[in-house]
Write an enzyme that holds these catalytic residues in place. Structure first.
Site, short mmCIF file in Angstrom:
data_model
loop_
_atom_site.label_atom_id
_atom_site.label_comp_id
_atom_site.label_asym_id
_atom_site.label_seq_id
_atom_site.Cartn_x
_atom_site.Cartn_y
_atom_site.Cartn_z
N GLU A 32 58.72 55.66 6.68
CA GLU A 32 59.43 56.27 5.37
C GLU A 32 60.87 56.28 5.54
O GLU A 32 61.85 56.36 3.95
CB GLU A 32 58.30 57.61 5.06
N ARG B 276 60.02 50.80 -6.18
CA ARG B 276 59.33 51.72 -5.03
C ARG B 276 58.69 52.39 -6.39
O ARG B 276 58.61 53.27 -7.29
CB ARG B 276 61.05 52.37 -5.13
N ASN C 137 63.81 54.82 3.36
CA ASN C 137 64.78 55.72 2.91
C ASN C 137 66.96 55.08 2.93
O ASN C 137 67.27 55.31 1.90
CB ASN C 137 64.51 56.61 2.56
N1 LIG Z 1 68.39 59.00 2.61
C1 LIG Z 1 68.93 58.95 0.91
N2 LIG Z 1 69.28 58.52 0.77
C2 LIG Z 1 69.87 58.77 -1.07
N3 LIG Z 1 68.91 59.74 -1.48
C3 LIG Z 1 67.84 59.40 -0.78
C4 LIG Z 1 67.51 59.03 0.78
N4 LIG Z 1 66.39 59.50 0.48
C5 LIG Z 1 65.46 59.56 -0.64
N5 LIG Z 1 66.77 59.60 -1.66
C6 LIG Z 1 66.28 59.79 -2.79
O1 LIG Z 1 64.92 60.49 -3.22
C7 LIG Z 1 64.07 59.67 -4.09
C8 LIG Z 1 62.70 59.79 -3.47
O2 LIG Z 1 62.97 59.74 -2.40
P1 LIG Z 1 61.00 58.30 -1.79
O3 LIG Z 1 60.23 59.50 -2.44
O4 LIG Z 1 60.75 58.05 -0.58
O5 LIG Z 1 60.69 57.54 -2.69
P2 LIG Z 1 61.35 55.90 -3.24
O6 LIG Z 1 62.00 55.52 -1.62
O7 LIG Z 1 60.21 55.24 -3.75
O8 LIG Z 1 61.95 55.95 -3.88
C9 LIG Z 1 64.82 58.44 -4.08
O9 LIG Z 1 64.64 57.26 -5.06
C10 LIG Z 1 66.00 58.81 -3.61
O10 LIG Z 1 67.50 59.30 -5.25
MG LIG Z 2 61.42 55.97 -0.07
#
Ligand SMILES: Nc1ncnc2c1ncn2[C@@H]1O[C@H](COP(=O)(O)OP(=O)(O)O)[C@@H](O)[C@H]1O
Ligand SMILES: [Mg+2]
Lengths: 145, 111
Positions: free
Chosen positions: A47, A106, A51
């Site tokens: 995960e 997503r 991300n």
């Molecule tokens: N490493 C990262 N850099 C920038 N934004 C991030 C990062 N990790 C997460 N995010 C932000 O947090 C949101 C939620 O992440 P997550 O719960 O993993 O859901 P998803 O990956 O399905 O969008 C993402 O849609 C993004 O906007």
């Molecule tokens: Mg994610």
């Protein structure tokens, strides 16, 4: 007492999602984790790395840094860091089912899964500077001699 | 990740083999959507007997196909979840949307 440490630098390519999972699984293997512990750690790592690739760097190139350590009493700590776009609204990002990329199908469940599968999750992020995800899991002490 | 298709009793059965992550998802999505479009059946079974690993990228992919099948008035089931995949279904709430069965026979019976 720390029994092992690792540092890994990977280009933000989706092929490295599986690679990172495997490396981290191999890293905790000496502690003889249960199948579920192994699956939980692999999922959480997947995960965070995903991300960094999709949200942190998007279409840009960059590196992901993974730092991990393992103690004799079974404490596994891992940091997964990118120098991508960062997160401006952290509480929103952490909330279940929030995604900034619905067009990519997503689910917004990544952080929720990290939280559920590990014992602690701390996210440190600065817009424009990057994101660091720190997770800890206490492995059942089984094979510690 | 590999996938294979089978048609049985008005149902498209898709068997996934390997790891369903973000790296695999877009390719899998495209192949499944092509097959849904080509096929004459609207019911869908996602056979996870050879699915070793799945993360939240898989949830997004599955919900997308579920919506597609629903829009065709079909039924969508998942079978043979291993314990890791089951946990993902549970934590994400996917198991409240999608009916899961231990095997394809049981799913086919409930069409
Ligand atoms: N490493 C990262 N850099 C920038 N934004 C991030 C990062 N990790 C997460 N995010 C932000 O947090 C949101 C939620 O992440 P997550 O719960 O993993 O859901 P998803 O990956 O399905 O969008 C993402 O849609 C993004 O906007
Ligand atoms: Mg994610």
């Amino acid at each position: 007492m720390i029994i092992n440490k690792m540092m890994l630098k990977l280009p933000a390519l989706s092929i490295n999602e599986a690679f990172a999972r495997s490396v981290v699984a191999a890293f905790i293997l000496p502690l003889d984790p249960t199948m579920q512990e192994l699956a939980d750690v692999k999922t959480a790592v997947s995960e965070a790395v995903t991300n960094a690739i999709i949200h942190g760097y998007g279409d840009c190139e960059g590196f992901i840094f993974i730092n991990a350590q393992l103690t004799r009493d079974g404490i596994f700590e891992i940091e997964i860091e990118d120098s991508g776009v960062g997160i401006s609204d952290l509480p929103l990002a952490l909330s279940p089912m929030y995604t900034s990329a619905p067009e990519l199908e997503r689910s917004g469940m990544g952080f929720t899964i990290m939280e559920q599968f590990m014992d602690s999750l701390v996210v440190d992020s600065k817009p424009g500077a990057g994101t660091k995800v720190r997770m800890v899991k206490k492995l059942q002490p089984r094979n510690l001699h | 990740m590999q996938l294979s298709f089978k048609q049985q009793k008005n149902t498209l059965i898709v068997t996934l083999t390997g790891d369903l992550d973000h790296h695999a998802a877009s390719n899998i999505r495209e192949k499944i959507d092509n097959e849904i479009q080509r096929g004459s059946t609207n019911n869908f079974i996602l056979d996870c007997s050879k699915l070793e690993f799945m993360d939240s990228s898989g949830i997004g992919m599955i919900i997308g196909r579920y919506k597609k099948i629903k829009s065709l008035n079909g039924k969508f089931y998942a079978t043979h979840l291993n314990s890791q995949v089951k946990r993902i279904f549970n934590v994400s709430g996917l198991d409240r949307i999608i009916n899961t069965y231990s095997d394809n026979k049981a799913a086919l019976k409930n069409l």
